[in-house]
Enzyme design. Structure first.
Site, PDB file in Angstrom:
ATOM      1  N   ASP A 106       0.733  -1.274  -0.043  1.00 63.98           N
ATOM      2  CA  ASP A 106       0.101  -0.124   0.006  1.00 63.98           C
ATOM      3  C   ASP A 106       0.909   1.312   0.042  1.00 63.98           C
ATOM      4  O   ASP A 106       1.670   1.447   0.798  1.00 63.98           O
ATOM      5  CB  ASP A 106      -1.054  -0.163   1.174  1.00 63.98           C
ATOM      6  N   ASP A 210      -3.209   4.556  -2.353  1.00 63.85           N
ATOM      7  CA  ASP A 210      -4.313   5.113  -1.422  1.00 63.85           C
ATOM      8  C   ASP A 210      -4.597   6.492  -2.001  1.00 63.85           C
ATOM      9  O   ASP A 210      -3.848   7.602  -2.194  1.00 63.85           O
ATOM     10  CB  ASP A 210      -3.721   5.163  -0.083  1.00 63.85           C
ATOM     11  N   GLU A 268      -6.582   3.883  -5.970  1.00 64.89           N
ATOM     12  CA  GLU A 268      -7.707   4.158  -5.271  1.00 64.89           C
ATOM     13  C   GLU A 268      -8.484   5.247  -6.008  1.00 64.89           C
ATOM     14  O   GLU A 268      -7.950   6.501  -5.532  1.00 64.89           O
ATOM     15  CB  GLU A 268      -7.698   4.058  -3.780  1.00 64.89           C
ATOM     16  N   HIS A 339     -11.288  -3.202   2.951  1.00 66.59           N
ATOM     17  CA  HIS A 339     -11.241  -2.865   4.543  1.00 66.59           C
ATOM     18  C   HIS A 339     -12.372  -1.482   4.704  1.00 66.59           C
ATOM     19  O   HIS A 339     -12.133  -1.163   5.739  1.00 66.59           O
ATOM     20  CB  HIS A 339     -10.015  -2.873   4.890  1.00 66.59           C
ATOM     21  N   ASP A 340     -12.695  -1.014   3.488  1.00 61.60           N
ATOM     22  CA  ASP A 340     -13.538   0.093   3.791  1.00 61.60           C
ATOM     23  C   ASP A 340     -14.920  -0.004   3.488  1.00 61.60           C
ATOM     24  O   ASP A 340     -15.702   0.965   3.376  1.00 61.60           O
ATOM     25  CB  ASP A 340     -13.010   1.346   2.805  1.00 61.60           C
TER      26      ASP A 340
END
Ligand code: GLC
Ligand code: CA
Length: 572
Positions: A106, A210, A268, A339-340
């Site tokens: 990440d 990210d 993202e 995870h979101d």
């Protein structure tokens, strides 16, 4: 490995890959302190190999004070104490590579932690060499006691924090402890290039970037930052998302570093529409390789937060429009969970009652048969479900807690909070992975940092692996279709034709390449639904490739059972 040969061409391996996302805090505790860690991942390398995935995306494992579970980094070149040591990390990547699994790290570089050395320096004085690493401005109004503009943080409240030392404000589009980096400063861009190179030289195969669409902000020539259009959750979005220099900065990173390695990037990309999505991913533009778009996971949300009913027609439209637009131009990431996001079971299937397995397999077929790189989020491969929160005290997510701090003063909204979070909270996906029916779901020997979902007694890896018809073994088969030359080729290269876009129950599409096709049928409903075969397909030599019921009849019009899904391959 860096490759400076001018004829070097990247292999674009991600087009044949299935990626598995690990959220390290919740995956497996290796040292018995209740927190998932790298030793825990090492214990499960054989598991990952057995599942058959090609790459792991590891959510942040860098040094961090954990204001946002590792998405606030205080040292980009070290490992978080709770997760282990650098030696552990090296052992993990070696173990992955030995099993032919690539590692995607990440990359969180829109912001750092406020405990990062750069920020500690930056806040000391206006002429500190690190001052311009961040975005500092004077406040408005008398004595500058109002934030420099009206932008809001994605976690609620103003996007600015006042700092006494220099009587100025710094920008934070996420938590206060996540100050935004100033990408307009060439030194910052150089630092990011160095970090990326550092990890690539250690053998990393790619990066999940990210909130990358936020790195370039609109700043007026005189240094002031314009006001945004009012929106309580996203004020300023139009001025900092896909900002004025974003493509230039991404191309620079690509040219200077990424293009010299056989690596991949997945950005993202919040708020991205198709036109902008193409700008990021068209191969000739050399920016990002792929992106996560959000359209489909926003069809059941109002303003990205408030849940509303699931509408299959809208959901299909969101997915299909990307399939069409990207064909032979860009490449996308396919996902239902991360995870979101809450878990997909229930969310996109309605109440599944005793059809959990069929529903989970149907969702998997609907996603993995599209063009793009499919992502499996830890636990999705065994059909993990949402947790039932009873109060805010059971929650951990910063976003959820910040929303509570705003709504707790408003009686009516306050009552809606728990029901809303039971549909929306990011905490659902962060519950510990359910490995066994034993204590703490086999996640840890001690009480885990976050309470396990009590349904681990029925839903766990051990159970799923031992069930020939379980979700786990189904995923294995589905993933292996990318290794079977004929199916793999259609999945990678095939055209996408949708049938019955207005049908409220079924998702039906056809993928075609060089005279061979895959015909995909998914019943999204917990009821029998009639399927009429399209008239324009002749189905020569049909072969059943995969299905979520055992006794599937030869291809024909028929009544589909609850959540029934199958794929037939045929010659045109
Ligand atoms: C991304 C991450 C999310 C994090 C945010 C800020 O959206 O996926 O978990 O809170 O960025 O870094
Ligand atoms: Ca641990």
């Amino acid at each position: 490995m860096e490759n400076n040969n001018e004829n070097f061409v990247r292999s674009r391996w991600y087009k044949n890959s299935v990626v598995y996302q690990i959220y390290p805090r919740s995956f497996k505790d290796g040292n018995g302190d209740g927190i998932g860690d790298i030793r825990g991942i090492i214990e499960k390398l054989d598991y990952l190999q057995d599942l058959g995935i090609d790459a792991v995306w590891l959510s942040p494992c860098y040094k961090s004070p954990n204001a946002d579970n590792g998405y606030d980094i205080s040292d980009y070149r070290d490992i978080m104490d709770e997760f282990g040591t650098f030696e552990d990390w090296k052992e993990m990547i070696k173990g992955l590579h030995e099993r032919n699994i690539r590692l995607i790290m990440d990359l969180v570089v829109n912001h750092t932690s406020d405990e990062h050395y750069w920020f500690q320096e930056s806040r000391k004085s206006v002429d500190n060499p690190y001052r311009d690493y961040y975005i500092w401005r004077k406040g408005r109004g008398k004595n500058g006691k109002r934030p420099p503009n009206n932008w809001t943080s994605r976690f609620g409240g103003p996007a600015w924090k006042y700092d006494e030392t220099t009587n100025e404000w710094y920008m934070h589009l996420w938590a206060e402890k996540q100050p935004d980096l100033n990408w307009d400063n060439p030194k910052v861009r150089q630092e990011v290039q160095d970090i990326v190179k550092f990890w690539l030289d250690l053998g990393v195969d790619g990066f999940r970037c990210d909130v990358i669409t936020y790195i370039s902000k609109t700043i007026n020539p005189d240094g002031t930052i314009p006001n945004g259009k009012f929106n309580p959750f996203a004020c300023g979005d139009e001025l900092f998302c896909h900002g004025p220099h974003i493509h230039e900065y991404l191309r620079e990173l690509n040219e200077k570093v990424l293009s010299h390695y056989d690596c991949m990037t997945v950005g993202e990309a919040a708020n991205v529409d198709i036109k902008t999505g193409l700008l990021y991913t068209e191969e000739s533009r050399n920016e990002l390789d792929t992106i996560f778009f959000f359209d489909h996971v926003e069809t059941d949300m109002f303003m990205q937060v408030i849940p509303k009913g699931f509408n299959l027609v809208k959901f299909k439209k969101a997915l299909v429009s990307w399939q069409k637009a990207m064909y032979r131009k860009g490449w996308i990431a396919l996902y239902l969970e991360n995870h979101d996001q809450p878990r997909s079971l229930g969310r996109f299937t309605g109440k599944f009652d005793n059809h959990r397995k069929e529903a989970a397999k149907m969702l998997a077929i609907s996603l993995h048969m599209q063009q793009g790189t499919p992502y499996v989020y830890q636990g999705e491969e065994i059909g993990m479900t949402n947790f039932k929160f009873k109060s805010v005290n059971e929650m951990d997510d910063k976003l959820a807690l910040n929303i509570w701090n705003i709504v707790k003063y408003i009686p009516i909204v306050r009552q809606l909070y728990v029901p809303i979070m039971n549909k929306r909270s990011r905490d659902h996906g962060r519950k510990p992975m359910q490995w066994t029916s034993g204590e703490n779901a086999g996640f840890s020997e001690t009480t885990p940092w976050f309470a396990v979902n009590p349904n681990y007694k029925e839903i766990n890896v051990e159970e799923s692996m031992s069930d020939e018809n379980g979700i786990y073994n189904f995923y294995k088969k589905l993933i292996s279709l990318r290794r079977r030359p004929d199916t793999a080729e259609i999945l990678r290269e095939g055209t996408f034709t949708e049938y019955y876009p207005k049908n409220k129950d079924l998702f039906v599409f056809n993928r075609s390449y060089k005279g061979k096709s895959l015909f995909v049928v998914c019943n999204f409903k917990n009821k029998n639904v009639a399927l009429k075969l399209p008239d324009d397909i002749s189905f020569n030599n049909p072969e059943l490739v995969i299905a979520n019921y055992n006794d599937v009849e030869p291809i024909s019009s028929r009544t589909l059972r609850p959540y029934e899904a199958f794929v037939f391959m045929y010659n045109d």
